[in-house]
Design a protein around this motif. Structure first.
Motif, PDB file in Angstrom:
ATOM      1  N   MET A   1       0.822  -1.203   0.000  1.00 10.48           N
ATOM      2  CA  MET A   1       0.000   0.000   0.000  1.00 10.48           C
ATOM      3  C   MET A   1       0.863   1.264   0.000  1.00 10.48           C
ATOM      4  O   MET A   1       0.541   2.257  -0.652  1.00 10.48           O
ATOM      5  N   GLU A   2       1.977   1.228   0.734  1.00 16.29           N
ATOM      6  CA  GLU A   2       2.901   2.360   0.711  1.00 16.29           C
ATOM      7  C   GLU A   2       3.490   2.542  -0.684  1.00 16.29           C
ATOM      8  O   GLU A   2       3.643   3.663  -1.177  1.00 16.29           O
ATOM      9  N   GLU A   3       3.816   1.421  -1.317  1.00 18.14           N
ATOM     10  CA  GLU A   3       4.340   1.483  -2.674  1.00 18.14           C
ATOM     11  C   GLU A   3       3.319   2.107  -3.615  1.00 18.14           C
ATOM     12  O   GLU A   3       3.653   2.973  -4.428  1.00 18.14           O
ATOM     13  N   ALA A   4       2.064   1.680  -3.503  1.00 15.11           N
ATOM     14  CA  ALA A   4       1.016   2.209  -4.377  1.00 15.11           C
ATOM     15  C   ALA A   4       0.841   3.712  -4.183  1.00 15.11           C
ATOM     16  O   ALA A   4       0.719   4.472  -5.159  1.00 15.11           O
ATOM     17  N   GLU A   5       0.830   4.151  -2.925  1.00 18.85           N
ATOM     18  CA  GLU A   5       0.631   5.569  -2.649  1.00 18.85           C
ATOM     19  C   GLU A   5       1.781   6.413  -3.179  1.00 18.85           C
ATOM     20  O   GLU A   5       1.580   7.493  -3.736  1.00 18.85           O
ATOM     21  N   THR A   6       3.006   5.920  -3.011  1.00 16.88           N
ATOM     22  CA  THR A   6       4.164   6.655  -3.512  1.00 16.88           C
ATOM     23  C   THR A   6       4.166   6.689  -5.032  1.00 16.88           C
ATOM     24  O   THR A   6       4.358   7.743  -5.654  1.00 16.88           O
TER      25      THR A   6
ATOM     26  N   GLY B   1       2.207   3.863 -15.363  1.00 20.84           N
ATOM     27  CA  GLY B   1       1.073   4.457 -14.684  1.00 20.84           C
ATOM     28  C   GLY B   1       0.378   3.520 -13.711  1.00 20.84           C
ATOM     29  O   GLY B   1       0.242   2.321 -13.967  1.00 20.84           O
ATOM     30  N   VAL B   2      -0.051   4.078 -12.583  1.00 22.21           N
ATOM     31  CA  VAL B   2      -0.897   3.361 -11.628  1.00 22.21           C
ATOM     32  C   VAL B   2      -2.345   3.716 -11.958  1.00 22.21           C
ATOM     33  O   VAL B   2      -2.720   4.888 -11.953  1.00 22.21           O
ATOM     34  N   VAL B   3      -3.153   2.715 -12.263  1.00 25.41           N
ATOM     35  CA  VAL B   3      -4.550   2.939 -12.611  1.00 25.41           C
ATOM     36  C   VAL B   3      -5.415   3.024 -11.360  1.00 25.41           C
ATOM     37  O   VAL B   3      -6.262   3.899 -11.221  1.00 25.41           O
ATOM     38  N   ASP B   4      -5.203   2.123 -10.413  1.00 27.91           N
ATOM     39  CA  ASP B   4      -5.985   2.080  -9.180  1.00 27.91           C
ATOM     40  C   ASP B   4      -5.293   1.122  -8.217  1.00 27.91           C
ATOM     41  O   ASP B   4      -4.393   0.371  -8.620  1.00 27.91           O
TER      42      ASP B   4
ATOM     43  N   VAL C   1      -7.292  -8.803  -1.135  1.00 24.18           N
ATOM     44  CA  VAL C   1      -5.861  -8.821  -0.854  1.00 24.18           C
ATOM     45  C   VAL C   1      -5.313  -7.491  -1.357  1.00 24.18           C
ATOM     46  O   VAL C   1      -5.946  -6.825  -2.181  1.00 24.18           O
ATOM     47  N   PRO C   2      -4.155  -7.067  -0.891  1.00 22.27           N
ATOM     48  CA  PRO C   2      -3.575  -5.832  -1.433  1.00 22.27           C
ATOM     49  C   PRO C   2      -3.285  -5.991  -2.929  1.00 22.27           C
ATOM     50  O   PRO C   2      -2.776  -7.024  -3.357  1.00 22.27           O
ATOM     51  N   TRP C   3      -3.593  -4.967  -3.711  1.00 22.04           N
ATOM     52  CA  TRP C   3      -3.368  -5.051  -5.150  1.00 22.04           C
ATOM     53  C   TRP C   3      -3.104  -3.663  -5.729  1.00 22.04           C
ATOM     54  O   TRP C   3      -3.547  -2.652  -5.188  1.00 22.04           O
ATOM     55  N   ILE C   4      -2.329  -3.663  -6.803  1.00 19.97           N
ATOM     56  CA  ILE C   4      -2.086  -2.437  -7.568  1.00 19.97           C
ATOM     57  C   ILE C   4      -2.415  -2.752  -9.026  1.00 19.97           C
ATOM     58  O   ILE C   4      -1.856  -3.692  -9.605  1.00 19.97           O
ATOM     59  N   ALA C   5      -3.309  -1.995  -9.613  1.00 26.68           N
ATOM     60  CA  ALA C   5      -3.620  -2.120 -11.036  1.00 26.68           C
ATOM     61  C   ALA C   5      -2.764  -1.118 -11.801  1.00 26.68           C
ATOM     62  O   ALA C   5      -2.816   0.082 -11.537  1.00 26.68           O
ATOM     63  N   MET C   6      -1.967  -1.632 -12.731  1.00 27.28           N
ATOM     64  CA  MET C   6      -0.998  -0.804 -13.436  1.00 27.28           C
ATOM     65  C   MET C   6      -1.261  -0.811 -14.940  1.00 27.28           C
ATOM     66  O   MET C   6      -1.931  -1.696 -15.474  1.00 27.28           O
ATOM     67  N   GLU C   7      -0.707   0.185 -15.583  1.00 28.33           N
ATOM     68  CA  GLU C   7      -0.685   0.239 -17.039  1.00 28.33           C
ATOM     69  C   GLU C   7      -0.031  -1.042 -17.572  1.00 28.33           C
ATOM     70  O   GLU C   7       1.021  -1.456 -17.086  1.00 28.33           O
ATOM     71  N   TYR C   8      -0.653  -1.657 -18.561  1.00 30.38           N
ATOM     72  CA  TYR C   8      -0.104  -2.893 -19.124  1.00 30.38           C
ATOM     73  C   TYR C   8       0.962  -2.545 -20.152  1.00 30.38           C
ATOM     74  O   TYR C   8       0.704  -1.863 -21.145  1.00 30.38           O
TER      75      TYR C   8
ATOM     76  N   GLY D   1       8.342   3.217  -5.172  1.00 32.13           N
ATOM     77  CA  GLY D   1       7.773   3.140  -3.840  1.00 32.13           C
ATOM     78  C   GLY D   1       8.446   2.147  -2.929  1.00 32.13           C
ATOM     79  O   GLY D   1       8.033   1.974  -1.786  1.00 32.13           O
ATOM     80  N   LEU D   2       9.499   1.450  -3.399  1.00 32.58           N
ATOM     81  CA  LEU D   2      10.170   0.471  -2.557  1.00 32.58           C
ATOM     82  C   LEU D   2      11.319   1.078  -1.750  1.00 32.58           C
ATOM     83  O   LEU D   2      11.922   0.407  -0.938  1.00 32.58           O
ATOM     84  N   SER D   3      11.617   2.346  -1.999  1.00 33.74           N
ATOM     85  CA  SER D   3      12.820   2.938  -1.420  1.00 33.74           C
ATOM     86  C   SER D   3      12.782   2.966   0.107  1.00 33.74           C
ATOM     87  O   SER D   3      13.800   2.776   0.755  1.00 33.74           O
ATOM     88  N   LYS D   4      11.602   3.206   0.692  1.00 35.34           N
ATOM     89  CA  LYS D   4      11.522   3.238   2.157  1.00 35.34           C
ATOM     90  C   LYS D   4      11.936   1.898   2.745  1.00 35.34           C
ATOM     91  O   LYS D   4      12.707   1.828   3.710  1.00 35.34           O
ATOM     92  N   HIS D   5      11.450   0.812   2.155  1.00 35.46           N
ATOM     93  CA  HIS D   5      11.809  -0.525   2.650  1.00 35.46           C
ATOM     94  C   HIS D   5      13.307  -0.767   2.482  1.00 35.46           C
ATOM     95  O   HIS D   5      13.962  -1.307   3.376  1.00 35.46           O
ATOM     96  N   LEU D   6      13.854  -0.360   1.348  1.00 39.08           N
ATOM     97  CA  LEU D   6      15.284  -0.582   1.108  1.00 39.08           C
ATOM     98  C   LEU D   6      16.135   0.203   2.092  1.00 39.08           C
ATOM     99  O   LEU D   6      17.176  -0.271   2.545  1.00 39.08           O
TER     100      LEU D   6
END
Length: 695
Positions: free
Chosen positions: A482-487, A499-502, A508-515, A580-585
């Protein structure tokens, strides 16, 4: 007996990836059993997360709980330079402007510190007080006694250890990080009034023209001059901007003369220290329509190469409209671009009109660029000091095209950049309505599948990212996605960011992205013609730069994270994914888990190189581009071997690995420098160096 204290510290991590933050508010407090209370809430204000060197100013304000009469603001630079400003507290509030002082360029921290309720710093020994004390125990004296060879991070660690983190301390600190860098004022958008558009667009004769841009100059005492020049260089309309928002965004309007001749005109902007030049087409009718772009949050943040100026008017060198013997390259509906790179071997493209422009010489004076001899500027290879890029680096690529040999080359199928970059569909996603078709990728702790979403206007193909299901789905995996999606959602309004569509968290957690239908960079590395590879490299640099301007560093750039989308009759479009993965890294910086060692920067293995930040992206992008041009990464081998090579070996020059111009060697090897100070100061300058290359 002393009353026991309960302490909660409000500390912002210094050295994180938030490069573009404009202000950070911190609040903390201590409370004794007798209900005596101390607190600190502080806000640090910059312009778009930057402090321009000519200004050297930022603002600090806040409130305390009433038990202190002053606070200190400690400024620390990457090089260990530091300064202290002490400001009084009146009626529990404080407000002041702080000068950076002798702190060098780069990442700078500003820490607001309060003594708390006990009336002294730390345990009461050196430093004992903010503003003074017996035996030279003031905070200023303490900072002056620190060794001069300490890095900025080392100074910050010592300061924390002697104040907030010391046993029995009730000190309170709030820290923010910003960039201290050269002045930069750029044009982002030019379009007819009444239109909704971004980028550099044609405008009709006799119309009102909207000009929008960004600056990092301080709010007080500065102005941006915006001049509308005809093909001969005469100013036909001018405006002065004296206000901009917290991010440095400004806006003004100019008028196209009713008797203007349809041709290419320019807009020049200057803040007295830096400036920008863009070219656009004035059409003969009032029917010009700006090219719209999908904007889901803010307009994408374009950038130009900053141009240092020492003249009275502060306008930048503009050989784009004043070069001798160079031809204009056109593309699309009246959209032009060209650039000039300083230094030996650079080339120019632009109008063949001979309009004298001034370029800063080595002594800081000005010389005419049209036929007047003079020394060439001394150009630092890490920074484009005298380089005007007249383009639409605004999240759209419509005005960007390489130096192709003929109009036929540009229009042949698949032989050039697309006129329009496809964007993510603007739809809402009903997760239950998705029809999953096939897995298309995965890595780390997530998997990606191709799926179809039915909509009233037809089926839409999307890529759906979910955490990998391995028994129990832990809370941290949900929060991370979710943090990744928001970032990611904050930066995806750019042509070269997937692009992030939604997104959502149920079931379950999900991110819909540009194909992205054309694979990843690793599948075509080393196989692209040089011009296409160069265009691809510039596009990737622009996408990363856009994210940096929004305060996000990637920290995991690699070929598998560069995806392509096909466009009929044109080159495939590259876009950067997995943001959006930078915080975890950062939180797991002591481990190389999840990193690809072949593309990781030295600081991701050895903290003596400093923290991971936006300059880590410069290195990683250099490694990705090395593979793009040569077909292999700069360092190969099993993880331990690759890590050793990253830390201790120099990469082989690209021209010794593949059939590429020798000029590419310096560009990529500068990006791949082991020390951050030896790399390009910003991905902006890597982008400009790539643009200057010619096959």
């Amino acid at each position: 007996m002393d009353a026991p204290w309960t302490r909660r510290a409000a500390l912002r991590a210094v050295g994180g990836t938030v490069v573009g933050a404009t202000a950070v508010a911190g609040a903390a407090g201590v409370k004794a059993q007798d209900d005596a209370t101390a607190s600190l809430a502080a806000s640090i204000r910059t312009v778009g997360g930057q402090v321009a060197v000519p200004d050297g100013t930022f603002a600090v304000s806040g409130e305390t709980g009433g038990v202190v009469d002053e606070v200190g603001i400690v400024v620390v630079g990457e090089d260990g330079g530091r300064s202290l400003t002490v400001t009084p507290v009146t009626d529990r509030t404080f407000e002041t402007e702080v000068t950076v002082g002798s702190v060098g360029e780069g990442r700078v921290s500003a820490s607001v510190i309060s003594e708390g309720a006990d009336g002294h710093l730390g345990d009461g020994s050196n430093p004992a007080w903010i503003g003074g004390g017996d035996g030279g125990d003031s905070l200023e004296a303490y900072l002056n006694t620190l060794p001069s060879d300490l890095t900025g991070d080392q100074v910050r660690v010592r300061l924390l250890g002697e104040t907030v983190e010391e046993a029995r301390s009730d000190d309170i600190m709030s820290t923010s990080v910003f960039r201290h860098r050269q002045a930069e004022t750029v044009v982002e958008n030019v379009y007819p009034a009444g239109e909704e558009a971004s980028g550099i667009n044609p405008v009709p004769v006799g119309s009102t023209v909207v000009v929008e841009g960004m600056t990092n100059r301080w709010f007080d005492g500065n102005a941006v001059t915006v001049a509308f020049n005809d093909p001969g260089g005469t100013t036909v309309s001018e405006a002065q901007v004296t206000e901009w928002d917290a991010d440095g965004r400004w806006r003004t309007t100019l008028t196209t003369p009713a008797d203007a001749v349809p041709a290419t005109y320019t807009i020049r902007v200057s803040d007295g220290e830096s400036g920008d030049v863009v070219a656009f087409f004035v059409e003969g009718t009032a029917t010009a329509t700006a090219s719209p772009t999908r904007t889901r949050t803010q307009t994408a943040t374009p950038t130009r190469t900053p141009v240092q100026s020492g003249g009275d008017d502060g306008f930048p060198a503009a050989e784009a409209v004043a070069a001798v013997g160079v031809g204009a390259v056109t593309f699309g509906a009246g959209l032009w671009w060209w650039s000039r790179g300083g230094g030996e071997g650079s080339s120019s493209r632009g109008s063949d009109r001979s309009t004298p422009e001034r370029i800063r010489d080595d002594d800081g004076g000005m010389k005419e660029s049209a036929g007047v001899p003079g020394p060439e500027p001394d150009v630092d290879r890490r920074r484009s000091v005298v380089d005007v890029g007249v383009d639409a680096d605004d999240g759209t690529d419509a005005a960007i095209t390489p130096a192709l040999s003929s109009a036929t080359d540009r229009t042949a199928a698949g032989s050039g950049p697309p006129e329009r970059i496809p964007r993510a569909p603007d739809v809402r996603v009903d997760y239950a309505a998705l029809t999953e078709e096939e897995p298309i990728g995965g890595g780390g702790n997530a998997d990606v599948s191709k799926a179809t979403l039915p909509t009233p206007t037809g089926d839409v193909t999307l890529a759906i990212k979910r955490p990998r299901m391995q028994g129990t789905l832990h809370t941290d995996a949900v929060e991370r996605l979710m943090e990744e999606a928001e970032t990611w959602d904050k930066i995806d309004d750019h042509d070269h960011v997937v692009g992030v569509v939604d997104y959502g968290a149920s079931p379950v957690p999900w991110i819909a992205m540009e194909y992205m239908d054309a694979g990843h960079l690793g599948e075509r590395a080393g196989d692209l013609p040089f011009e296409q590879a160069r265009w691809t490299a510039v596009a990737l640099a622009k996408g990363v730069r856009h994210a940096h301007r929004r305060g996000v560093a990637h920290l995991d750039l690699k070929p598998a994270n560069v995806l392509f989308r096909s466009v009929d009759g044109a080159w495939d479009v590259p876009k950067v994914a997995d943001w959006g993965l930078s915080k975890h890294l950062l939180e797991h910086s002591a481990s190389v888990e999840g990193l690809s060692p072949e593309y990781a920067a030295p600081e991701q293995f050895d903290d003596s190189y400093g923290p991971a930040d936006d300059l880590t992206d410069v290195y990683q992008l250099g490694a990705v581009l090395y593979e793009l041009f040569t077909g292999r990464p700069p360092f190969e081998g099993k993880p331990a071997k690759a890590m050793h090579r990253v830390l201790h070996e120099a990469p082989t020059p690209p021209s010794e690995v593949a059939d590429v111009p020798a000029e590419l060697d310096d560009v990529l090897l500068t990006a791949l420098a082991k020390g951050k100070r030896d790399r390009y100061e910003s991905v902006l300058y890597l982008r400009d160096a790539l643009r200057d290359l010619r096959d």
